[in-house]
Scaffold this active site. Structure first.
Site, PDB file in Angstrom:
ATOM      1  N   ASN A   1       0.805  -1.236   0.000  1.00 49.37           N
ATOM      2  CA  ASN A   1       0.000   0.000   0.000  1.00 49.37           C
ATOM      3  C   ASN A   1       0.833   1.279   0.000  1.00 49.37           C
ATOM      4  OD1 ASN A   1       0.632  -0.735   2.689  1.00 49.37           O
ATOM      5  ND2 ASN A   1      -0.964   0.624   3.444  1.00 49.37           N
TER       6      ASN A   1
ATOM      7  N   GLY B   1       2.026  -6.175   7.133  1.00 45.61           N
ATOM      8  CA  GLY B   1       1.088  -6.761   6.185  1.00 45.61           C
ATOM      9  C   GLY B   1      -0.197  -7.158   6.874  1.00 45.61           C
TER      10      GLY B   1
ATOM     11  N   THR C   1      -1.561 -13.116   7.524  1.00 49.47           N
ATOM     12  CA  THR C   1      -0.164 -13.446   7.192  1.00 49.47           C
ATOM     13  C   THR C   1       0.700 -13.356   8.446  1.00 49.47           C
ATOM     14  OG1 THR C   1      -0.597 -12.293   5.108  1.00 49.47           O
ATOM     15  CG2 THR C   1       1.652 -13.028   5.476  1.00 49.47           C
TER      16      THR C   1
ATOM     17  N   GLU D   1       3.490  -5.618  12.186  1.00 47.08           N
ATOM     18  CA  GLU D   1       2.607  -4.452  12.011  1.00 47.08           C
ATOM     19  C   GLU D   1       1.477  -4.910  11.099  1.00 47.08           C
ATOM     20  OE1 GLU D   1       2.992  -1.714  13.588  1.00 47.08           O
ATOM     21  OE2 GLU D   1       5.021  -1.960  14.332  1.00 47.08           O
TER      22      GLU D   1
ATOM     23  N   CYS E   1      -3.264   1.657   6.112  1.00 41.41           N
ATOM     24  CA  CYS E   1      -3.676   0.952   7.326  1.00 41.41           C
ATOM     25  C   CYS E   1      -4.155   1.928   8.391  1.00 41.41           C
ATOM     26  CB  CYS E   1      -2.515   0.120   7.839  1.00 41.41           C
ATOM     27  SG  CYS E   1      -1.038   1.116   8.047  1.00 41.41           S
TER      28      CYS E   1
ATOM     29  N   GLU F   1       7.515   0.125  15.758  1.00 42.51           N
ATOM     30  CA  GLU F   1       8.532   0.692  14.894  1.00 42.51           C
ATOM     31  C   GLU F   1       8.693   2.161  15.291  1.00 42.51           C
ATOM     32  OE1 GLU F   1       7.119  -0.220  10.890  1.00 42.51           O
ATOM     33  OE2 GLU F   1       8.192  -2.124  11.005  1.00 42.51           O
TER      34      GLU F   1
END
Ligand code: NAD
Length: 481
Positions: free
Chosen positions: A150, A226, A230, A248, A282, A461
């Site tokens: 994205n 992602g 996943t 994340e 997101c 992060e």
């Protein structure tokens, strides 16, 4: 047709298998380049290069590592037009957005960690006259970095920059859906003279390349951004191997609007937080909760503004909404509109694909969509759609707004609009989210921790937290007597 290459041991190379995947331009639905269909053999080559480079890179003085990162930042800035065009062609986003947000932020990531590492320090703890402890922070080793489609270069570099700054070497995989800017980054790293093997980029599918990185015995750390599904799969492989993990993941963020907000500011920012990048950020606020006394006014104004958004050629400067990233993703988004109708929702605008004229007639466009009349507990309001689709729902009280905001499995970000200072802080204190934006959206100070709670992920992060993640603390205790 243009073939992308892997970047391994300082060189651009073909995949071992010599096979390639099609890379589509979402704006016109046509294949425009080929991506290496790499596998575990390429990952092994990348790992070996990273392993060989690690001993020297990890003791390269931070001033020198910083210089490489700053050189890369400068080259990203120099190639702004080329990178923005590539990002738009790969992803379908308006080139203007890539030029003003994605690519400048990729440069900022290298700049931030290229300078941040110079100020990073560890602690010491004195036990009076008995002993002294000091903590060494040593790079973990070869880091595995996997990113989504994205915000392709923005999120790819958000991992790579702190890893390299901390002294790790890297095996990285960009999304196979948007690989072009990562490929151009390889060329930039070569031009910057980054030593061979310090950064390795392997293109290909998640199930092959991503899986090989995650399950590699000697890659001790995985930084992943992602989808939640996943992430769950990655955790199931990496956790029993005791890897250091940062995940994340997805979001379903609430945008809570109180009647006492600065209405015009709220309305213009809510347009962005709903539809920027076709709603494929997101951090977008896809569930909009509005205090009842202004609900009808908001509905009228918001729908009117949404109808006026120009959906069109991502390369045109007046385009506000480009193409969504792929045909399957377009189908997924539209299937959620159908679900919303079945769940009792009313589509106030949009809700359908758009067919543009001529060259772009096969592109993946969706009219921005506003839906009302849904329970906050229904699937449309609980599952991540990740497209230009938002729901609007009225609320009576702050307690009710909070309950609805906190009702999903996700907890990435949240947005609150109110001029009441006490309520703003109270709401921020009580909401389940890693980030709370009060009277703003997407304002980022890169020093602050970034990430979500609940099923939106684990780890953070950003800032020195990322440097902590890519280094291992070792305590040394010296007895004084
Ligand atoms: P995805 O999970 O399908 O893919 C992400 C990356 O993982 C890709 O590079 C993919 O190839 C790889 N991958 C897929 N299967 C894998 C496997 N088995 N092993 C290892 N790697 C694998 O996600 P996506 O569709 O590319 O991105 C959209 C999702 O990302 C959304 O859910 C969005 O919310 C989330 N996202 C989260 C953040 C955040 O900061 N929390 C930021 C951006 C996007």
């Amino acid at each position: 047709m243009y073939k992308l290459q892997n970047y391994i041991n300082g060189k651009l190379v073909d995949p071992v298998s010599k096979s390639y995947l099609d890379n589509y331009n979402p704006a016109n639905g046509k294949v425009y380049s080929l991506i290496p269909d790499s596998d575990e053999k390429d990952v092994e080559l990348a790992y070996q290069a990273a392993k060989t480079a690690f001993p020297l890179w990890s003791i390269t003085p931070k001033e020198k590592r910083s210089q490489y990162l700053l050189k890369i930042a400068a080259l990203i800035e120099k190639n702004l037009d080329k990178l923005s065009l590539a990002e738009s062609t790969d992803n379908g986003k308006p080139v203007k957005l890539a030029k003003t947000v994605d690519i400048p932020r990729a440069a900022a990531n290298f700049h931030f960690y290229g300078t941040g590492i110079l100020h990073y320090s560890a602690n010491s703890h004195s036990m009076e006259d008995t002993a002294i402890n000091y903590t060494l922070r040593q790079p973990v080793g070869v880091a595995g970095c996997i990113s989504p489609w994205n915000l392709p270069l923005y999120l790819f570099t958000w991992k790579i920059a702190p890893a390299l700054a901390a002294g790790c070497t890297v095996v990285a995989k960009p999304s196979e859906v948007t690989p072009m800017t990562a490929h151009l980054l390889s060329e930039i790293c070569i031009e910057a003279g980054l030593p061979a093997g310090v950064l390795n980029i392997v293109h290909g599918l998640g199930g092959k390349v991503g899986n090989a990185i995650v399950s590699h015995k000697h890659i001790p750390l995985i930084s992943f951004t992602g989808g939640t599904k996943t992430g769950e799969h990655i955790a199931s492989i990496a956790a029993p191997m005791f890897k250091k993990l940062s995940l994340e993941l997805g979001g379903k963020n609430p945008n809570v609007i109180f009647a006492d907000c600065d209405y015009e500011k709220m309305l213009s920012t809510t347009m962005l937080s709903s539809f920027a990048n076709q709603g494929q950020i997101c951090l977008c606020g896809s569930r909009i909760y509005v205090e009842k006394s202004i609900y009808e006014k908001f509905k009228k104004d918001f729908v009117a503004k949404t109808k006026a958004l120009v959906v069109g050629d991502p390369l045109r400067d007046d385009t506000k909404i480009g193409a969504v990233v792929s045909k399957p993703h377009q189908e997924k988004i539209l299937s959620y509109v159908e679900l919303a109708k079945k769940e009792g929702g009313t589509v106030l605008c949009g809700g359908h694909a758009i067919k543009l004229e001529g060259e772009l007639s096969e592109g993946y466009y969706i009219a921005p969509t506003v839906i009302e009349g849904l329970a906050h507990t229904c699937r449309t309001n609980q599952e991540e759609i990740f497209g230009p689709v938002v729901t609007i729902t009225p609320f009576d009280t702050e307690e009710q707004a909070l309950e609805m905001a906190n009702s999903t499995r996700y907890g990435l970000t949240s947005i609150v609009w109110t001029e009441n200072l006490t309520r703003a802080h109270r709401f921020a204190n009580n909401i389940h989210a890693g980030i709370v934006w009060i009277n703003c959206w997407l304002l980022r100070d890169l020093r602050t921790p970034f990430g979500g709670v609940k099923d939106s992920g684990v780890g953070r992060e950003g800032g020195f937290e990322a440097l902590d993640f890519f280094t291992e603390p070792k305590n040394v205790c010296i007895k004084l007597k």
